[in-house]
Structures are given as structure tokens and as C-alpha cells.
Scaffold this active site. Structure first.
Site, PDB file in Angstrom:
ATOM      1  N   CYS A 394       4.166  -4.322  10.446  1.00  0.00           N
ATOM      2  CA  CYS A 394       3.517  -5.227   9.328  1.00  0.00           C
ATOM      3  C   CYS A 394       4.656  -6.171   9.163  1.00  0.00           C
ATOM      4  O   CYS A 394       5.709  -6.382   9.654  1.00  0.00           O
ATOM      5  CB  CYS A 394       3.203  -4.362   8.095  1.00  0.00           C
ATOM      6  SG  CYS A 394       4.525  -3.316   7.575  1.00  0.00           S
ATOM      7  N   THR A 395       4.954  -6.848   7.810  1.00  0.00           N
ATOM      8  CA  THR A 395       5.730  -7.716   7.553  1.00  0.00           C
ATOM      9  C   THR A 395       7.351  -7.078   7.560  1.00  0.00           C
ATOM     10  O   THR A 395       8.243  -7.257   8.069  1.00  0.00           O
ATOM     11  CB  THR A 395       5.420  -8.537   6.257  1.00  0.00           C
ATOM     12  OG1 THR A 395       4.418  -9.285   6.398  1.00  0.00           O
ATOM     13  CG2 THR A 395       6.763  -9.514   5.858  1.00  0.00           C
ATOM     14  N   THR A 396       7.408  -6.229   6.448  1.00  0.00           N
ATOM     15  CA  THR A 396       8.619  -5.298   6.084  1.00  0.00           C
ATOM     16  C   THR A 396       8.854  -4.257   6.958  1.00  0.00           C
ATOM     17  O   THR A 396       9.989  -4.003   7.349  1.00  0.00           O
ATOM     18  CB  THR A 396       8.808  -4.857   4.683  1.00  0.00           C
ATOM     19  OG1 THR A 396       7.581  -4.143   4.570  1.00  0.00           O
ATOM     20  CG2 THR A 396       8.560  -6.250   3.855  1.00  0.00           C
ATOM     21  N   GLY A 397       7.792  -3.582   7.447  1.00  0.00           N
ATOM     22  CA  GLY A 397       7.973  -2.449   8.181  1.00  0.00           C
ATOM     23  C   GLY A 397       8.427  -1.176   7.046  1.00  0.00           C
ATOM     24  O   GLY A 397       8.456  -0.038   7.713  1.00  0.00           O
ATOM     25  N   PHE A 398       7.949  -1.545   5.939  1.00  0.00           N
ATOM     26  CA  PHE A 398       8.265  -0.536   4.845  1.00  0.00           C
ATOM     27  C   PHE A 398       7.073   0.302   4.260  1.00  0.00           C
ATOM     28  O   PHE A 398       7.155   1.322   4.136  1.00  0.00           O
ATOM     29  CB  PHE A 398       8.985  -1.056   3.642  1.00  0.00           C
ATOM     30  CG  PHE A 398      10.526  -1.764   3.854  1.00  0.00           C
ATOM     31  CD1 PHE A 398      11.001  -1.158   4.792  1.00  0.00           C
ATOM     32  CD2 PHE A 398      10.935  -2.472   2.858  1.00  0.00           C
ATOM     33  CE1 PHE A 398      12.263  -1.576   5.068  1.00  0.00           C
ATOM     34  CE2 PHE A 398      12.017  -2.931   3.065  1.00  0.00           C
ATOM     35  CZ  PHE A 398      12.950  -2.680   4.201  1.00  0.00           C
ATOM     36  N   ASP A 399       5.904  -0.176   4.581  1.00  0.00           N
ATOM     37  CA  ASP A 399       4.741   0.268   3.808  1.00  0.00           C
ATOM     38  C   ASP A 399       3.564   0.539   4.955  1.00  0.00           C
ATOM     39  O   ASP A 399       3.073   1.681   5.159  1.00  0.00           O
ATOM     40  CB  ASP A 399       4.359  -0.541   2.865  1.00  0.00           C
ATOM     41  CG  ASP A 399       4.391  -2.123   2.881  1.00  0.00           C
ATOM     42  OD1 ASP A 399       4.054  -2.456   4.096  1.00  0.00           O
ATOM     43  OD2 ASP A 399       4.919  -2.721   2.247  1.00  0.00           O
ATOM     44  N   ARG A 400       2.811  -0.576   5.145  1.00  0.00           N
ATOM     45  CA  ARG A 400       1.774  -0.554   5.780  1.00  0.00           C
ATOM     46  C   ARG A 400       1.706   0.273   7.222  1.00  0.00           C
ATOM     47  O   ARG A 400       0.783   1.109   7.684  1.00  0.00           O
ATOM     48  CB  ARG A 400       0.891  -1.836   5.955  1.00  0.00           C
ATOM     49  CG  ARG A 400       0.185  -2.391   4.579  1.00  0.00           C
ATOM     50  CD  ARG A 400      -0.027  -3.935   4.504  1.00  0.00           C
ATOM     51  NE  ARG A 400       1.543  -4.639   4.812  1.00  0.00           N
ATOM     52  CZ  ARG A 400       1.401  -6.019   4.795  1.00  0.00           C
ATOM     53  NH1 ARG A 400       0.343  -6.665   4.906  1.00  0.00           N
ATOM     54  NH2 ARG A 400       2.747  -6.623   4.938  1.00  0.00           N
TER      55      ARG A 400
END
Length: 594
Positions: A394-400
Site C-alpha cells: 500500500c502507500t506506507t506499508g504500515f496498515d492495509r
């Protein structure tokens, strides 16, 4: 084709220093407050010596802790301390991949715990050599072995207290799941090529003892440089894009020989409370786009990380990692905001024969993630069934992206959500939406149950009545003994009355009894039953769908929260069945809903 189909384009407990009786005389210098020790310190001889004299008695045994003067040949930093303990010490040490040796646990009732100064996370710097000849520097595992050979007498240790509290909860992240996914699949190397990776017993101390590295990504910059010098050609580009581990990885844990059962603890504090406090003090994760694409290996076939920014990133994923499919949850507007040329990246994926699947999930929107998660996990399973090596991003790699991987581990490998979550965050710095995964789990189970759950409660529901102060309010409905056992609603101040009820998934009718009068709330949805009575209506939970309908949620004064608990045997069976039903509803060729 549905608009929701994916697009495809291939400190602390400090106690005072103790010193010899010669320094026990009164000192005229003013007291200093030490943040580290939390007690008064006094400076003697113009500030060249720091000492306070005190005897700590535990079970009639005197524990002596010393801070040496800074004008001697032996010097210590302010955050270092020396403690002299009776042997056995009662300390379990751990060796890290960077060579440091730290206190992993303390024996309950042991000499180290009784000293009330040694804490988990303190790094061992020096120790007595056992022959009365002073202290030796502890450089590696060999030095530790020499120290632990002493069976009687006393031992002096110089330890260094970390500037920030040691994250004890990280010691509990490693579980059987790590072994399950990584047994025999990760490379092993040593910093000294003359020592086998399977042998941590060096013949000489005070040198490069050859500790093991479980994966190249866990190497410090110093370690990587040293390994390059020892073993010849190393490819530094393999390190590029690898996300740093949240903490240095343990190589091994060792202690003195103990007879009988030994109970190890993590200091003189309740472990659960300490873990909660550390979790509360954790800083937020910040995404730094300028660092480029960053990723971590979760299993042999699954990698997770931040967004692909350039064509060079695609080449790196193909050549360095062997990625054959990409599952991307970033939206088109997000990629535009970050200046990412999606077309060039898709073209690059085709050149490297990588299947690119774009399935946007709204960032920081829990409901969207919850509804789309079953289909995302279905996509991931189908890709893995095709023997693809998948990069989930995903964008950050932190969540989705991480939420998808955790849900896959939970649903498809019969792993508890707690274990799957800890496994993922132990390998990749992230902060996924755990409640959204729990919500989606119950939604999936509802597919098999036709929306009605017969098991224990799955959600916590707070019913709200906005009336007048002084009213006598009760809640009654399908769930209160079939309307026969009203529940008292508590006055929360002003016009608000609330009561919390734990309910399983399903559809429920309810009303309020206000000072003896049956009333329905005008701030919550209503429905007329077969007898013509107007009742409030609540749907607890929802049913997962291959084509999720993500619509505006109905406004309701009632607050529903998901319950995360251990699944029953029946629920585990239904979850596995539902998750695979969704997965096999995904077309294996087009990877879109049939």
C-alpha cells in the site's frame, strides 16, 4: 464489470551506588539529582568521585554495588553501574546478532533479582575474571562462557542501563509461528568463516567469535562491513529496500546450570502492566517517502512493504527477491499525490513478467478495509496457489497491506489473530487496523451462519437513550429473555442514559421503558413488526461478500464495537470454510469476481 473489481496489468528502579566504608564520611558538597538513579548523588574531591554508601540486606545477605571513581584507571559512564553478586547469579543472558550480550530474564528469588538494581535489557560490559585479577571486557560468547564456569564465590558485573526502557514485550513476539514459517528457509552465516553456523562454542574469547545471523536484513552496518571483509564478496544491494527489524534479533539464550525447576521473570514489576505501559509510550510510525520502497519478508512466498515508486523498484523486486506478483492496495489519487507514474510501473511489471493487481482500499478508513478484506485475502490465496511470490503493498506499508497478510495467516492457516498479528509486527514495523480484521472475521463467519450466530458474544453494543434527567429507564428486546427481563439503563449525566450489552451477530428488535412507558428511540433506525408495533432495529455484524458493498453507514445512536476473542472449534471451521468460499469465487485466470 463491477467498479470494485481489481485492475490487472501484469530507567527506572535505580538504587544507590554502594562503596567501601572509607567513603562513608559526610560530604559537604551539594546533592545532585540523577534521572537515571532517581536518588541524591554527592560529589567528593572536587567532583571526581561519585558515591553513596548504603547496605541493602536481603535474607541476611549483603549485596554490594559499587561505582568506581573517575580518576582511577577504571572508568564507567554515568549510565553504567557495577554490582557484586553471590554465585549463582540468577541471570539469563541473551546474545544479539550485533554481538551485544544483555540481561534477558532474572531468576525469581535469585541473587540478581534480590539486588533490585539489575533490569532486563541491561547490557553486560565487564565481569570479574574469577581469579581475583580484576575485570575483563565481555566482547563475545567465549568470554561469557569463561565467566559462567565459576560455581562458587562472588562475581562482579559492570552493566549498562539503556537510555530508554527496554521493550520487554518484544521478547514475547517470537512464537512457534516463527519456526513454522522459517524452519530451513533462511540463510545462515557467521561473522567468522572459520566457525560453523551450527556451532556457537568458540575456542577462544575476546575476539570475533562467529555469532549467527538469521537473515542478511538483521545485520548492522558494522556487521555487514565486517562480514564483507571476512567472507569476501557480499552484495550490498541485497540490503537496499530492506526494512530494518524493530529490534535486534536474538541468536541464543544462556544461563548458569540450574538444578530443579527455575522460574524466570522480567524484574520486580508486574509484567502485564509493564508491557501495557511500554505499548502506551510507543511513538507513532511516520512514513518517509524519500527513503524509497521498503519491505520485509513475512514467509517464503509473501513480502510486504511500502509503495513501488520507480521502475528500478520493479527491477529490484524481480531480480533481488524473485517477486512474480504484486497485490497493490494504493488508490490512484494516492499515487498521484506522491508523484508516482503508475503507467510506467505497470509497463515495467509486464517487462519483468510480474502480474500487477491494483485493488484500491481507502486509506485510514476502517469500514472500507473491513468490507474488502475477505476478497483481498482471496486474491492473495489464489496467487499463492499459483506458486507466485507475492509483494503485498500500500502507500506506507504500515496498515492495509499488513492487515491483508495478518488476515490471511488468521483465516487460512488456522492461526489465532493474536499470534498472526504478533508474528507480522515482529518482522515488519507497522500498525495495522486490528479491529477491522476482527470485524471482517465475524463477517466471514456470518456467511456460513446466514447472519445468525449461536455461539458466544461477538460484539459489544452500547444502547443510548437521550431523555430527561431523573427518568427511570430500562432496555427491553429480543435479547432480554424474549422481552421479559428488562435491563436497567445507567444515567451518564444530562440527558444521556447508556447500557452496554454483549451480543452475538444477528438482527434484534428492542425498545426502552421510560418511567413505565414503552418508547422507541427516534435517533436510531426503526421497523414495524408483524403486529404493527414500531420497534428500534439493530443489525449486529454483517455478512461478507465477494463483491463488497461499501456504502454510507446508517446513523445510529447505538455504538457497536467488535469483540476479539479465541474462536470456538465450530467458529474456526466456519471461518476456514467461508474464507475459502470467497477465495474460490475469484476467477483464477482474471483474478476478479466470477
Amino acid at each position: 464489470m463491477s467498479s470494485l473489481q481489481p485492475s490487472i496489468s501484469r530507567a527506572s528502579d535505580g538504587f544507590p551506588f554502594l562503596c567501601s566504608s572509607s567513603s562513608s564520611q559526610k560530604l559537604a558538597q551539594p546533592s545532585l539529582i540523577s534521572i537515571f538513579w532517581g536518588r541524591d548523588l554527592r560529589l567528593a574531591n572536587g567532583g571526581s568521585r561519585v558515591c553513596v554508601c548504603e547496605k541493602l540486606r536481603f535474607s541476611r545477605r549483603i549485596t554490594r554495588v559499587s561505582a568506581m571513581s573517575t580518576d582511577s584507571s577504571f572508568k564507567m559512564n554515568l549510565n553504567e553501574y557495577m554490582v557484586t553478586l553471590q554465585i549463582p547469579l540468577g541471570i539469563r543472558f541473551a546474545l544479539l546478532t550485533d554481538g551485544k550480550i544483555f540481561v534477558h530474564a532474572l531468576k525469581k528469588g535469585g541473587n540478581a533479582e534480590k539486588s533490585r538494581i539489575i533490569m532486563v535489557g541491561d547490557t553486560l560490559k565487564k565481569a570479574s575474571n574469577g581469579s581475583g585479577g580484576g575485570l575483563i571486557e565481555i566482547k563475545d560468547y567465549g568470554d561469557m562462557q569463561k565467566m559462567l564456569k565459576e560455581k562458587t564465590g562472588t562475581s562482579s558485573l559492570v552493566l549498562e542501563r539503556p537510555f530508554s526502557p527496554f521493550p520487554i514485550q518484544q521478547l514475547h513476539l517470537m512464537s512457534d509461528l516463527d519456526i513454522l514459517f522459517n524452519r530451513g528457509r533462511v540463510p545462515m552465516a557467521t561473522w567468522n568463516r572459520t566457525i560453523l553456523a551450527s556451532n556457537l562454542q568458540p575456542s577462544e574469547g575476546s575476539g570475533n567469535s562467529g555469532f549467527v545471523i538469521f537473515s542478511a536484513k538483521f545485520l548492522t552496518s558494522h556487521g555487514w562491513k565486517f562480514l564483507s571483509g571476512q567472507n569476501g564478496s557480499i552484495y550490498p544491494q541485497m540490503q537496499k529496500n530492506i526494512l530494518a527489524a524493530p529490534m535486534s534479533q536474538l541468536v541464543c539464550i544462556f544461563s548458569e546450570e540450574e538444578s530443579g525447576d527455575v522460574e524466570w521473570a522480567h524484574g520486580n514489576f508486574p509484567l502485564e502492566e509493564y508491557i501495557k505501559a511500554i505499548d502506551r509510550s510507543k511513538g507513532e510510525l511516520y512514513y518517509n517517502h524519500s527513503l524509497g520502497m521498503r519491505y520485509s519478508k513475512i514467509t517464503e512466498q509473501i513480502y510486504v512493504g511500502s509503495c513501488i515508486q520507480t521502475e528500478a523498484d520493479v527491477e529490484s523486486l524481480s531480480n533481488d527477491v524473485g517477486i512474480t506478483a504484486i497485490l497493490n492496495f494504493q488508490s490512484g489519487s494516492e499515487s498521484e499525490n506522491w508523484g508516482i507514474n503508475s503507467k510506467s510501473i505497470n509497463d515495467s511489471c509486464r517487462r519483468f513478467n510480474i502480474l500487477m493487481i491494483n485493488y484500491p482500499i481507502r486509506e485510514a478508513y476502517s469500514f472500507d478495509l473491513r468490507k474488502k478484506l475477505p476478497f483481498c485475502v482471496g486474491l492473495l490465496l489464489r496467487l499463492l496457489k499459483k506458486n507466485s511470490r507475492v509483494f503485498v503493498t500500500c502507500t506506507t506499508g504500515f496498515d492495509r497491506s499488513v492487515a491483508c497478510v495478518i488476515a490471511y495467516l488468521h483465516w487460512m492457516t488456522d492461526t489465532s489473530l493474536h499470534a498472526a498479528y504478533n508474528f507480522a509486527i515482529g518482522l515488519h514495523s507497522c500498525k495495522p487496523d486490528r479491529p477491522a480484521i476482527a470485524w471482517a472475521t465475524w463477517d466471514l463467519i456470518a456467511m456460513v451462519e446466514n447472519g445468525i450466530h449461536d455461539g458466544p458474544a461477538t460484539h459489544s453494543v452500547t444502547f443510548v437513550w437521550n431523555g430527561h434527567e431523573g427518568e427511570d429507564v430500562y432496555l427491553v428486546g429480543d435479547f432480554t429473555g424474549n422481552w421479559k427481563e428488562p435491563i436497567k439503563v445507567v444515567h451518564k449525566g444530562g440527558p444521556k442514559y447508556e447500557v452496554e450489552v454483549r451480543l452475538p451477530q444477528g438482527k434484534y428488535y428492542y425498545k426502552f421503558i421510560i418511567s413505565g412507558q414503552w418508547r422507541h428511540s427516534t435517533t436510531s433506525p426503526t421497523e414495524t413488526d408483524k403486529r404493527g408495533n414500531v420497534n428500534n432495529l439493530i443489525m449486529v455484524g454483517d455478512t461478507a461478500s465477494v463483491r463488497p458493498s461499501v456504502q454510507q453507514q446508517t446513523k445510529d445512536a447505538v455504538v457497536v464495537k467488535v469483540i476479539e476473542r479465541t474462536l470456538t472449534e465450530t467458529e474456526r471451521f466456519m471461518l476456514a470454510k467461508a474464507a475459502r468460499c470467497v477465495a474460490f469465487s475469484v476467477c483464477p485466470v482474471k483474478l476478479s469476481p466470477k
